[in-house]
Design an enzyme around this catalytic site. Structure first.
Site, PDB file in Angstrom:
ATOM      1  N   SER A 146       0.844  -1.186   0.000  1.00  0.00           N
ATOM      2  CA  SER A 146       0.000   0.000   0.000  1.00  0.00           C
ATOM      3  C   SER A 146       0.880   1.236   0.000  1.00  0.00           C
ATOM      4  O   SER A 146       1.989   1.225   0.569  1.00  0.00           O
ATOM      5  CB  SER A 146      -0.890   0.024   1.240  1.00  0.00           C
ATOM      6  OG  SER A 146      -1.579   1.259   1.359  1.00  0.00           O
ATOM      7  N   TYR A 159      -1.635  -0.098  10.474  1.00  0.00           N
ATOM      8  CA  TYR A 159      -1.689  -0.540   9.077  1.00  0.00           C
ATOM      9  C   TYR A 159      -0.533   0.062   8.286  1.00  0.00           C
ATOM     10  O   TYR A 159       0.149  -0.644   7.534  1.00  0.00           O
ATOM     11  CB  TYR A 159      -3.023  -0.128   8.455  1.00  0.00           C
ATOM     12  CG  TYR A 159      -3.163  -0.500   6.993  1.00  0.00           C
ATOM     13  CD1 TYR A 159      -3.413  -1.815   6.630  1.00  0.00           C
ATOM     14  CD2 TYR A 159      -3.039   0.457   5.997  1.00  0.00           C
ATOM     15  CE1 TYR A 159      -3.529  -2.174   5.296  1.00  0.00           C
ATOM     16  CE2 TYR A 159      -3.167   0.113   4.655  1.00  0.00           C
ATOM     17  CZ  TYR A 159      -3.405  -1.213   4.320  1.00  0.00           C
ATOM     18  OH  TYR A 159      -3.513  -1.546   2.995  1.00  0.00           O
TER      19      TYR A 159
END
Length: 251
Positions: A146, A159
């Site tokens: 990501s 995250y």
């Protein structure tokens, strides 16, 4: 009956979203596909059915990638069923939607689960699969990471940290598994998928990307295109991180 001449790909978290798009794309390219899932059994079966309609032999593999013993069992079953593995797509991931300023809400169990799935999971699967990948003509690992691991902006601090770890692990694996196995990562920006739509319905995807050079969220197929490039479209690329983010990281 298994056709030993057909390449075989394992996609973790393949029931929905990017994982499903990768499984369908690889089936379309002539791969047999192993569809890993942890909870979404009905969706995994649908992915398998759709891949089968494209001529792929499919195998469903229910496995929590954060559990090393289960991962090793899954890879052993792939060896028994297919006798080979050519591509591994580490796509399974999880998160919690917690404002970065809300430090107390991000609990230790949240950290443990996010790091377990997003960092330990790709390590466990890659480690277990490395021998089988190396037995062929040259295997490929693609980690679905990501841009949160680059920018530090995302659904939660945990995250972002997990994807930053996955990015550096991609480079470490690229060195340690060379020259037989290539390892790269795709770093998506916001994806129009169940991940965000259901994970945090309050997020406005269109507003989020409005000031990007390409002002639209990606679709799972957009990310799968980049994953498949690393998996099958190049022979001399390893240790690379490719943002697919509409230009988010160059604003």
């Amino acid at each position: 009956m298994t056709n030993a001449s057909r390449p075989v790909s394992l996609i973790t978290g393949a029931a929905t979203g990017v994982g499903r798009a990768c499984a369908i794309g690889l089936a379309r390219q002539g791969h047999d596909v192993v569809i890993n899932y942890s909870r979404s059994e009905a969706e995994a079966k649908q992915t398998a059915e759709d891949a089968s309609s494209l001529g792929a032999k499919t195998m469903l593999a229910k496995c929590d990638v954060s559990v090393d013993t289960d991962v090793r069992k899954m890879i052993a079953e792939i060896r028994s069923e297919f006798g080979r593995l050519d591509c591994l797509i580490n796509n399974a991931a999880t998160t919690e939607f917690v404002e970065h300023s809300d430090l107390e809400t991000l609990t230790e169990p949240m950290w443990d689960r996010i790091l377990g799935v997003n960092v330990k999971g790709p390590f466990f699967v890659t480690r277990a699969a490395a021998e089988l990948l190396a037995e062929g003509d040259g295997g490929s690992v693609v980690n679905v990471s990501s841009v949160a691991g680059i920018t530090g902006s995302g659904s939660s601090i945990a995250y972002c940290a997990s994807k930053g770890g996955l990015n550096t692990m991609t480079k470490s694996f690229a060195r340690s598994l060379a020259p037989k196995i290539r390892v790269n990562a795709v770093c998506p920006g916001p994806i129009d998928s169940r991940w965000i739509r259901e994970g945090n319905p309050n997020w406005d995807l269109e507003a989020m990307v409005a000031d990007y050079p390409l002002p639209k969220p990606s679709q799972p197929e957009d990310i799968a295109d980049a994953v498949l490039f690393f998996a099958t479209g190049t022979n001399l690329t390893t240790g690379q991180l490719l943002p697919v983010d509409g230009g988010q990281t160059i604003r």
